[in-house]
Design a protein around this motif. Sequence first.
Motif, mmCIF file in Angstrom:
data_model
loop_
_atom_site.group_PDB
_atom_site.id
_atom_site.type_symbol
_atom_site.label_atom_id
_atom_site.label_comp_id
_atom_site.label_asym_id
_atom_site.label_seq_id
_atom_site.Cartn_x
_atom_site.Cartn_y
_atom_site.Cartn_z
ATOM 1 N N LEU A 56 97.652 -108.464 -64.489
ATOM 2 C CA LEU A 56 97.945 -107.412 -65.460
ATOM 3 C C LEU A 56 98.966 -106.422 -64.920
ATOM 4 O O LEU A 56 99.883 -105.996 -65.636
ATOM 5 C CB LEU A 56 96.649 -106.672 -65.826
ATOM 6 C CG LEU A 56 95.801 -107.297 -66.929
ATOM 7 C CD1 LEU A 56 94.477 -106.558 -67.067
ATOM 8 C CD2 LEU A 56 96.538 -107.287 -68.255
ATOM 9 N N ILE A 57 98.831 -106.060 -63.660
ATOM 10 C CA ILE A 57 99.760 -105.100 -63.064
ATOM 11 C C ILE A 57 101.169 -105.673 -63.033
ATOM 12 O O ILE A 57 102.144 -105.019 -63.438
ATOM 13 C CB ILE A 57 99.283 -104.705 -61.652
ATOM 14 C CG1 ILE A 57 98.012 -103.854 -61.745
ATOM 15 C CG2 ILE A 57 100.370 -103.956 -60.892
ATOM 16 C CD1 ILE A 57 97.312 -103.634 -60.415
ATOM 17 N N TYR A 60 104.221 -104.423 -65.461
ATOM 18 C CA TYR A 60 105.400 -103.864 -64.777
ATOM 19 C C TYR A 60 106.671 -104.584 -65.234
ATOM 20 O O TYR A 60 107.717 -103.957 -65.432
ATOM 21 C CB TYR A 60 105.214 -104.001 -63.266
ATOM 22 C CG TYR A 60 106.398 -103.523 -62.470
ATOM 23 C CD1 TYR A 60 106.612 -102.163 -62.253
ATOM 24 C CD2 TYR A 60 107.311 -104.426 -61.928
ATOM 25 C CE1 TYR A 60 107.707 -101.715 -61.521
ATOM 26 C CE2 TYR A 60 108.402 -103.989 -61.193
ATOM 27 C CZ TYR A 60 108.594 -102.632 -61.002
ATOM 28 O OH TYR A 60 109.672 -102.206 -60.287
ATOM 29 N N ASN A 61 106.573 -105.884 -65.415
ATOM 30 C CA ASN A 61 107.752 -106.663 -65.826
ATOM 31 C C ASN A 61 108.162 -106.402 -67.268
ATOM 32 O O ASN A 61 109.266 -106.767 -67.679
ATOM 33 C CB ASN A 61 107.486 -108.158 -65.632
ATOM 34 C CG ASN A 61 107.406 -108.534 -64.166
ATOM 35 O OD1 ASN A 61 108.001 -107.883 -63.310
ATOM 36 N ND2 ASN A 61 106.650 -109.578 -63.859
ATOM 37 N N THR A 62 107.269 -105.789 -68.045
ATOM 38 C CA THR A 62 107.588 -105.499 -69.449
ATOM 39 C C THR A 62 108.015 -104.051 -69.656
ATOM 40 O O THR A 62 108.096 -103.596 -70.796
ATOM 41 C CB THR A 62 106.374 -105.811 -70.348
ATOM 42 O OG1 THR A 62 105.250 -105.036 -69.900
ATOM 43 C CG2 THR A 62 106.020 -107.278 -70.306
ATOM 44 N N LEU A 63 108.271 -103.313 -68.565
ATOM 45 C CA LEU A 63 108.690 -101.910 -68.695
ATOM 46 C C LEU A 63 110.067 -101.850 -69.354
ATOM 47 O O LEU A 63 111.087 -102.175 -68.749
ATOM 48 C CB LEU A 63 108.752 -101.235 -67.321
ATOM 49 C CG LEU A 63 107.411 -100.814 -66.701
ATOM 50 C CD1 LEU A 63 107.615 -100.296 -65.299
ATOM 51 C CD2 LEU A 63 106.731 -99.776 -67.564
ATOM 52 N N CYS A 80 99.107 -97.416 -68.156
ATOM 53 C CA CYS A 80 98.254 -98.607 -68.081
ATOM 54 C C CYS A 80 98.212 -99.163 -66.655
ATOM 55 O O CYS A 80 97.146 -99.522 -66.145
ATOM 56 C CB CYS A 80 98.747 -99.681 -69.041
ATOM 57 S SG CYS A 80 98.457 -99.307 -70.778
ATOM 58 N N ILE A 81 99.372 -99.217 -66.015
ATOM 59 C CA ILE A 81 99.443 -99.728 -64.645
ATOM 60 C C ILE A 81 98.575 -98.878 -63.717
ATOM 61 O O ILE A 81 97.798 -99.407 -62.914
ATOM 62 C CB ILE A 81 100.907 -99.756 -64.163
ATOM 63 C CG1 ILE A 81 101.684 -100.837 -64.919
ATOM 64 C CG2 ILE A 81 100.980 -100.009 -62.658
ATOM 65 C CD1 ILE A 81 103.176 -100.835 -64.638
ATOM 66 N N CYS A 82 98.702 -97.558 -63.836
ATOM 67 C CA CYS A 82 97.880 -96.666 -63.007
ATOM 68 C C CYS A 82 96.395 -96.878 -63.288
ATOM 69 O O CYS A 82 95.567 -96.847 -62.375
ATOM 70 C CB CYS A 82 98.265 -95.215 -63.265
ATOM 71 S SG CYS A 82 99.933 -94.782 -62.708
ATOM 72 N N GLY A 83 96.069 -97.104 -64.558
ATOM 73 C CA GLY A 83 94.666 -97.363 -64.910
ATOM 74 C C GLY A 83 94.141 -98.632 -64.266
ATOM 75 O O GLY A 83 92.993 -98.670 -63.795
ATOM 76 N N MET A 134 105.641 -99.588 -56.274
ATOM 77 C CA MET A 134 105.888 -99.191 -57.663
ATOM 78 C C MET A 134 106.093 -97.684 -57.762
ATOM 79 O O MET A 134 106.896 -97.204 -58.580
ATOM 80 C CB MET A 134 104.722 -99.636 -58.544
ATOM 81 C CG MET A 134 104.695 -101.125 -58.816
ATOM 82 S SD MET A 134 103.454 -101.581 -60.052
ATOM 83 C CE MET A 134 103.721 -103.355 -60.139
ATOM 84 N N GLY A 135 105.365 -96.920 -56.937
ATOM 85 C CA GLY A 135 105.579 -95.476 -56.927
ATOM 86 C C GLY A 135 107.002 -95.128 -56.541
ATOM 87 O O GLY A 135 107.654 -94.270 -57.160
#
Length: 986
Positions: free
Chosen positions: A608-609, A613-616, A629-632, A675-676
């Motif tokens: 999911l992560i 991320y690839n769909t940003l 969502c990623i942070c969640g 990612m940060g």
Amino acid sequence: MSNKSDIDNVSDSLFFLRNITNRALGSPTSTTNSGEFALSLQSNDSHDKQTNLQAIVSRLRKLIEVISALVKDIHEKLYKELLDARSILDSLNEIQRNVEKFSNLQQTAQYFELADEIDELGVGIWNTSIALKTSGVARGPDSNDEMIVLFRQVGFVMIQAGAGASVNTEIKSAIKLLSLANKVGKGWLDCGRSDKADEILRSANTLEDTVLSWQEKSAKEQQSRSTALVVYYAYRAEAAWKLTNSHVANLMIQHATEKEYLDHVTIKEIDILCQVCFTIGHQASREGKVNEAIKWLRKCHELISDRISQINPERIKILTSTLNILATCYLKISVHDESNLDLAENAVNICLEEDPGNVLATSLKLKIMKQRNFDPVLFEEGMDILIEEKLSDIRKIEFIEKAIVAKFHILGNSESENLDLNDAIRNIDVTLGFEQRHGIIIGHKTKAACQLILWQKGDQNYANQRYDRAKKWYEIAYKSLAANQADGRNAAILQRKIALCHLEDHALADATEAIRQAQLHEHNSAANFYILFHIAMEKRQIVQAIQHLHEMCKGDEFHGNMLTMAAHEAYQKGHKAVLIEALKEILDKHEMGEDIANVDIFVLLRCLIRMTYNTLSGDEMERASLKDCICGYFEIALNLLKSTDNNQDKIDDSIQQKRALLKDLEWFFKTAWNMGLEFCQHAKEDSDVFSIQLFDIAYKFLNEYPEETLEHINRKRLCIFTSLCGKLFLSRQQNSIAQKRDLLHQTLASVDQYKKLKKTLGKRKRSTLDDIQENKSTAQSDMILIILFEFEAKIKLGLWNELLTAAEAYDFEVPSRIFERMAELLISENECPSTVISSTLQVLLNSITKRKQVDIEQFSRWFRMLIITSMVKDKQASAQYFDQALDILNQECSKKKYPEEEIQWLMVNAWNYGIDYYSVNDFINAKKWCETAIAFCRFMENGLLYEEELPFSTGNNPKVLKLSFSKLISIQGYFVQKRIQYIYGE
């Protein structure tokens, strides 16, 4: 006890045993003859033996006390509101261990004075087991049937210990004890504990020998002896078989079925033998041990045929089941020997004689007929004739129903390659039409059985990938259900099966219509929505597929496998949007406590992560939602890892599991960190709130590592530092005062974290000098910025009291430019108290003067700011700073280096203060300040000219002073013409 009347023969046997023991041990003659006191009478010359006996007796009494206390404790626990089954089981096991010690000591010393007491306690425990079984006390949530059996076993052991003195001489007691052992063994068998059953029964072999040795006996005694032995051998046979000891099982059943015993037992014991033989035969057939199964099942049939004259429904049931399994076994081996086909047919015929409508027997009959190439159509016609004949007798309705089911079996087994659907429907209508034509009511179970046969034929064809034929069978079954409006559940299932057949044939429109029909019966079925999802995926209708996916998860009778299959299908077809939604649903179910089989939740979170991320993309709002969502997902992974770590404290996980956990930790930490950084690089502002959140999460992942190495500490330090910077920079962008203050408080909390981590890092030993120097340099450079960030946060929060000592000395050198920045921040705040500015400026000036090469220009600039600050608060107090300036100018190091503009500023302000005092007639202070101004003139270019023009050499003449004041004004004008610029002005 109050339960004595419920015990029947068992209770009688218990009290009989106790009375027998009392008589045997209580008689003086018996005592003398038994030799209990022989030791003391013959040991007048052996004091040691007498002492040993007394010691053993003392130990026996202590054991009795311990056992009595445990029994009392158990009875108290039994009737508490919350039953503690585990504690009771532990107490029972402890009693059994103490009873074994008691029995061994008793036999060693041949001292049986305490036998009555242990016997009485044992009877009480046994009766308690019966009370528990009848009242259901032991059926609570924390207990099970094993507790009742353990009560029986402990009672038996205690009673056996109590009867230890008389077992070898009292045959009747031995029979009673053997019967008790049989009941305990049966209890363990019913609980599925064949090992314990075998153990307790084998422990009774001495009782078996005693009973077998009984020669002189009456008819009643012969019956009790035979009953105990037959049951004993039967249960030993069952236990041995289940423990894969077939040799012992065969030997035991051989003993149990000896004519010597069977001639003296009742039908009850024959039923027990039949049940044991059937159980073993059935198990053997399921394990593929066909010959063994035949042997045991034949034994069962022989016992029923030869020894049971009264046949009741239960016996008919076991007889027909025995014959059906026996026939099945014969059919399996008929390939090798056709004579077995005759044996199978014979077994089926006997079964049908006992139960003419037995469906399984009919099915076996059809199989036998197929092997004999018999035309089943004739058999079907015969069944029709038989049904018509029996319809005249309304009392034969049960037989008619069984015959109808048998006919459906024939229909199912006579399917040809060219099945005519209309003929099949006509056949079904004719068969079920008996109900309307003859005014009889065919039971629901019969109809359900017929529908099930048709249903199974559809399933068989579907499994063989004959989807068109499977669909026809399902349609026939659905037609038979059409008249029964109440059976909507099965109707919906059949329509779904029809839809699946259409899907296999790529008839998507027909499949959709079938599901619409299914929804008429079950409008909110998860299975319906799953098939609609599958249809939408086939049509590449992504939006509809996602909609049906969510509807499926909220539907009735949802199962986790539906989600995993949906996710797999989306993955196979490359629909990432659908796959993400499916994975989200799996995650939601997992968080709600629903277990989705064969799903590694950490793998799911990683997918999911990565996929999110690839769909940003898209606008800023959409990107922000995806980042959230990623942070969640990272937060969920963190919580799961924490719970996994807590569970590891309770169980000893394997090394592979621990390595897998470390691997997950490392992946989540590195990904959150990277990612940060990525979010930071692409942020439109100076800081990104989601990057800060990811840095904080990365830090939390590091906290979950089992060991804290230097590398982990440095990683933590870096996470805190980046997060701290982000929070401070983000606070500068906030318009909301509340949000700004919240971020600043978070910044200060991160500063405290960093300082604690720095202390931890300082305590750790480092391997080489290079490491020490490198770490020290890095830590100091970071701490310098940390000091500045902390200072800024406190300024913005108005923590003035804390700032009074904030710019204090540190255990390392802080560059003066940091203190300059602090001073600038303070000066820019209108509400900052002057005391805070002054204290900071003083630290700054001290920092400048401590250098080897003092920057006089820098010093003069900030010294002027210190004077300005003090002048705002108290002009008179600022005089000390003017004196300090003169001292500095008199020093050799500052001569001709102190900027003349700064000296001019000091001179002008000192003279102006003098004029101010002069204007209010304070001539003493006026003189003092003017003299100070004259002193500054000496350090200026052309300073002597100014000094000569100042009038204080003529005394305190006000007129002269006034003239000199006008002269000074002209000097000030001269300074202005030279465009003297001050950094901060007055």
